[in-house]
Scaffold this motif. Structure first.
Motif, PDB file in Angstrom:
ATOM      1  N   GLU A 278      33.546  17.556   9.646  1.00  0.00           N
ATOM      2  CA  GLU A 278      32.756  18.730  10.023  1.00  0.00           C
ATOM      3  C   GLU A 278      33.535  19.636  10.973  1.00  0.00           C
ATOM      4  O   GLU A 278      33.549  20.856  10.818  1.00  0.00           O
TER       5      GLU A 278
ATOM      6  N   MET B 141      15.885  16.054  11.101  1.00  0.00           N
ATOM      7  CA  MET B 141      16.112  16.895   9.928  1.00  0.00           C
ATOM      8  C   MET B 141      14.969  16.796   8.920  1.00  0.00           C
ATOM      9  O   MET B 141      14.604  17.767   8.269  1.00  0.00           O
TER      10      MET B 141
ATOM     11  N   THR C 155      20.517  21.113   8.385  1.00  0.00           N
ATOM     12  CA  THR C 155      21.579  20.115   8.497  1.00  0.00           C
ATOM     13  C   THR C 155      22.269  20.171   9.848  1.00  0.00           C
ATOM     14  O   THR C 155      22.243  21.195  10.540  1.00  0.00           O
ATOM     15  N   LYS C 156      22.890  19.079  10.196  1.00  0.00           N
ATOM     16  CA  LYS C 156      23.773  19.016  11.357  1.00  0.00           C
ATOM     17  C   LYS C 156      25.207  19.330  10.932  1.00  0.00           C
ATOM     18  O   LYS C 156      26.105  19.430  11.755  1.00  0.00           O
ATOM     19  N   TYR C 157      25.404  19.486   9.617  1.00  0.00           N
ATOM     20  CA  TYR C 157      26.746  19.624   9.049  1.00  0.00           C
ATOM     21  C   TYR C 157      26.886  20.911   8.233  1.00  0.00           C
ATOM     22  O   TYR C 157      27.090  20.866   7.010  1.00  0.00           O
TER      23      TYR C 157
ATOM     24  N   LYS D 284      21.087  25.151  11.310  1.00  0.00           N
ATOM     25  CA  LYS D 284      21.709  24.091  12.118  1.00  0.00           C
ATOM     26  C   LYS D 284      20.656  23.422  12.997  1.00  0.00           C
ATOM     27  O   LYS D 284      20.030  24.051  13.845  1.00  0.00           O
ATOM     28  N   LEU D 285      20.454  22.130  12.759  1.00  0.00           N
ATOM     29  CA  LEU D 285      19.583  21.311  13.601  1.00  0.00           C
ATOM     30  C   LEU D 285      20.386  20.115  14.092  1.00  0.00           C
ATOM     31  O   LEU D 285      21.311  19.662  13.417  1.00  0.00           O
ATOM     32  N   ASN D 286      20.012  19.581  15.244  1.00  0.00           N
ATOM     33  CA  ASN D 286      20.736  18.439  15.802  1.00  0.00           C
ATOM     34  C   ASN D 286      20.016  17.114  15.614  1.00  0.00           C
ATOM     35  O   ASN D 286      20.517  16.069  16.025  1.00  0.00           O
ATOM     36  N   GLY D 287      18.852  17.147  14.989  1.00  0.00           N
ATOM     37  CA  GLY D 287      18.111  15.917  14.756  1.00  0.00           C
ATOM     38  C   GLY D 287      16.781  16.212  14.084  1.00  0.00           C
ATOM     39  O   GLY D 287      16.420  17.380  13.874  1.00  0.00           O
TER      40      GLY D 287
ATOM     41  N   ARG E 294      28.338  11.538  23.521  1.00  0.00           N
ATOM     42  CA  ARG E 294      27.494  11.720  22.339  1.00  0.00           C
ATOM     43  C   ARG E 294      28.364  11.586  21.093  1.00  0.00           C
ATOM     44  O   ARG E 294      29.515  12.032  21.076  1.00  0.00           O
TER      45      ARG E 294
ATOM     46  N   ASP F 160      21.918  15.266   5.271  1.00  0.00           N
ATOM     47  CA  ASP F 160      21.872  14.388   6.443  1.00  0.00           C
ATOM     48  C   ASP F 160      22.472  13.027   6.103  1.00  0.00           C
ATOM     49  O   ASP F 160      22.673  12.695   4.929  1.00  0.00           O
TER      50      ASP F 160
ATOM     51  N   PHE G 121      28.443  13.131  18.369  1.00  0.00           N
ATOM     52  CA  PHE G 121      28.919  14.387  17.798  1.00  0.00           C
ATOM     53  C   PHE G 121      29.971  15.059  18.674  1.00  0.00           C
ATOM     54  O   PHE G 121      30.605  16.025  18.252  1.00  0.00           O
TER      55      PHE G 121
END
Length: 214
Positions: free
Chosen positions: A80, A149, A123-125, A144-147, A55, A163, A57
């Motif tokens: 990050e 957004m 955000t993922k960051y 914190k979200l992984n997608g 992946r 994002d 990330f």
């Protein structure tokens, strides 16, 4: 001799680095680029070099902890996680985009971003975001979200996001507007520092060959 493992991120980047990798003396098995394949480890033209597909990330983590000695990762992910064990010697001139703050268009009609003082974002960051807003004197709660957004503001989780943005079309389609660019992003070659010290010749040869092909 211990094999050198190169971690390649799935998705957009694997397609953008395909032509580059296939020109090398350690070109991977073409199955690496088959999106339908469930395989995760791949041989190469060099019997001492293997590839793994991960992946996007996770690429930095695989390299930082020595599971892979070399990898490809976006500057956003490098920053990050900020692993001290990672060295990034080479810009690959692929994966160009930007990491930006965006907000609901309806919010921006009522508020000037210069007046923000205490906000919530999705955000993922979270690490990059907190540092960025702290420098502006803005307190931020980062969800914190992984997608997906862009869904968060429309479902009242927050009214702002941080994002990656390429064309901006997804933002527009979801009622969002880009407010400010935090950083420009491209993909870089990343190296495990310990692996470089213990296997300098092999790692440097890989760096040099890729550098000549860019």
């Amino acid at each position: 001799m211990t094999k050198t493992i190169i971690a390649i991120p799935r998705g957009r980047i694997i397609n953008e680095c395909k032509s580059l990798l296939l020109k090398t003396s350690f070109a991977p098995d073409p199955l690496l680029f088959d999106s339908d394949s469930r395989k995760l480890t791949f041989s190469s033209k060099n019997k001492n070099i293997d590839f793994i597909k991960v992946r996007a990330f996770d690429a930095c983590t695989f390299v930082a902890f020595g599971a892979a000695q070399i990898g490809i990762a976006g500057e956003d992910i490098i920053k990050e996680f900020d692993y001290s064990e990672i060295y990034s010697p080479l810009d690959l001139n692929i994966g160009h985009c930007r990491l930006s703050v965006a907000a609901l268009k309806t919010l921006l009609k009522k508020e000037n971003p210069d007046t923000w003082s205490n906000i919530r974002i999705a955000t993922k960051y979270p690490n990059i975001s907190k540092k960025f807003f702290a420098q502006k004197g803005i307190q931020v709660e980062a969800i914190k979200l992984n997608g997906s957004m862009e869904l968060a503001p429309s479902l009242n989780m927050c009214r702002r996001i941080v994002d990656l943005v390429s064309t901006g079309d997804t933002l527009k389609a979801n009622g969002l507007k880009e407010v400010e660019v935090i950083m420009k992003v491209q993909s870089k070659l990343i190296i495990n520092r310990s692996a470089y010290k213990t296997n300098t010749d092999t790692v440097q040869e890989i760096i040099n060959e890729i550098k000549e092909l860019i």
